[in-house]
Design a protein around this motif. Structure first.
Motif, mmCIF file in Angstrom:
data_model
loop_
_atom_site.group_PDB
_atom_site.id
_atom_site.type_symbol
_atom_site.label_atom_id
_atom_site.label_comp_id
_atom_site.label_asym_id
_atom_site.label_seq_id
_atom_site.Cartn_x
_atom_site.Cartn_y
_atom_site.Cartn_z
ATOM 1 N N GLY A 4 0.808 -1.306 0.072
ATOM 2 C CA GLY A 4 -0.062 0.051 -0.039
ATOM 3 C C GLY A 4 0.893 1.357 0.154
ATOM 4 O O GLY A 4 0.679 2.096 -0.684
ATOM 5 N N ASP A 5 1.855 1.143 0.762
ATOM 6 C CA ASP A 5 2.724 2.315 0.821
ATOM 7 C C ASP A 5 3.520 2.824 -0.645
ATOM 8 O O ASP A 5 3.674 3.684 -0.834
ATOM 9 N N VAL A 8 0.746 4.375 -2.784
ATOM 10 C CA VAL A 8 0.775 5.804 -2.382
ATOM 11 C C VAL A 8 1.648 6.338 -2.877
ATOM 12 O O VAL A 8 1.707 7.499 -3.566
ATOM 13 N N ARG A 12 1.390 9.376 -5.568
ATOM 14 C CA ARG A 12 1.814 10.890 -5.279
ATOM 15 C C ARG A 12 2.757 11.307 -6.418
ATOM 16 O O ARG A 12 3.049 12.443 -6.582
ATOM 17 N N PRO A 80 -4.684 3.332 2.818
ATOM 18 C CA PRO A 80 -4.031 3.658 1.931
ATOM 19 C C PRO A 80 -3.434 2.642 0.807
ATOM 20 O O PRO A 80 -2.969 1.534 1.120
ATOM 21 N N GLY A 81 -3.686 3.048 -0.381
ATOM 22 C CA GLY A 81 -3.309 2.164 -1.588
ATOM 23 C C GLY A 81 -4.365 1.450 -2.215
ATOM 24 O O GLY A 81 -4.269 0.900 -3.399
ATOM 25 N N LEU A 97 -7.272 6.735 -6.167
ATOM 26 C CA LEU A 97 -6.613 5.990 -5.156
ATOM 27 C C LEU A 97 -6.446 6.699 -3.878
ATOM 28 O O LEU A 97 -6.060 7.808 -3.696
ATOM 29 N N ARG A 98 -6.659 5.570 -3.029
ATOM 30 C CA ARG A 98 -6.757 6.383 -1.529
ATOM 31 C C ARG A 98 -5.276 6.471 -1.163
ATOM 32 O O ARG A 98 -4.438 5.709 -1.293
ATOM 33 N N VAL A 99 -4.927 7.867 -0.493
ATOM 34 C CA VAL A 99 -3.653 8.102 0.161
ATOM 35 C C VAL A 99 -3.858 8.540 1.736
ATOM 36 O O VAL A 99 -5.011 8.984 2.002
ATOM 37 N N GLU A 115 -3.995 15.582 -5.961
ATOM 38 C CA GLU A 115 -4.110 15.033 -4.502
ATOM 39 C C GLU A 115 -5.050 15.839 -3.847
ATOM 40 O O GLU A 115 -5.048 17.081 -3.792
#
Length: 132
Positions: A4-5, A8, A12, A80-81, A97-99, A115
């Motif tokens: 997930g990181d 993200v 970004r 996230p991710g 995409l969730r961050v 974002e």
């Protein structure tokens, strides 16, 4: 770094890329599907990417099928991710995409990937995740 990181970080890194319908390459522009595909690929997940859709007139079941075919699984709670399918207008569906603290998405009106902090502005139809 967790999966997930990585997603993200990849999402970004694409903030500011121009919007282009059916765009699949950051250098020439991305739409929401291209953004998700590029972020997932940068995190190590490559999948077939759908073509032949418009900005309006979509079907949420069709998008859900594409996400499943891409190897993502539907989840009930987001982190996230994750990939979110939202309804941005009548018969208009969009991927984000969730961050941490918000979302990254290809904004057609602003003509670039942005974002967006806070909660989703549109009704969330479902969330999908790569892996566990």
């Amino acid at each position: 770094m967790k999966r997930g990181d990585r997603i993200v970080a990849a999402a970004r890194a694409l903030v500011g890329v121009p919007f282009r319908l059916h765009g699949r390459v950051a250098e020439s522009g991305l739409d929401c599907v291209g953004l998700v595909a590029c972020a997932l690929a940068a995190a190590g997940h490559r999948a077939a990417v759908p073509e032949g859709y418009g900005l309006r007139g979509g079907d949420p079941a069709r998008f859900a099928g594409w996400l499943r075919a891409a190897g993502l699984r539907r989840v009930r709670t987001g982190k996230p991710g994750d990939v979110l399918l939202v309804q941005a207008g009548p018969a208009q569906f969009h991927l984000m995409l969730r961050v941490p603290g918000g979302f990254v998405h290809a904004h057609a009106g602003l003509r670039r990937v942005v974002e967006m902090p806070g909660a989703a502005l549109w009704p969330v139809i479902g969330m999908w995740r790569w892996g566990r």
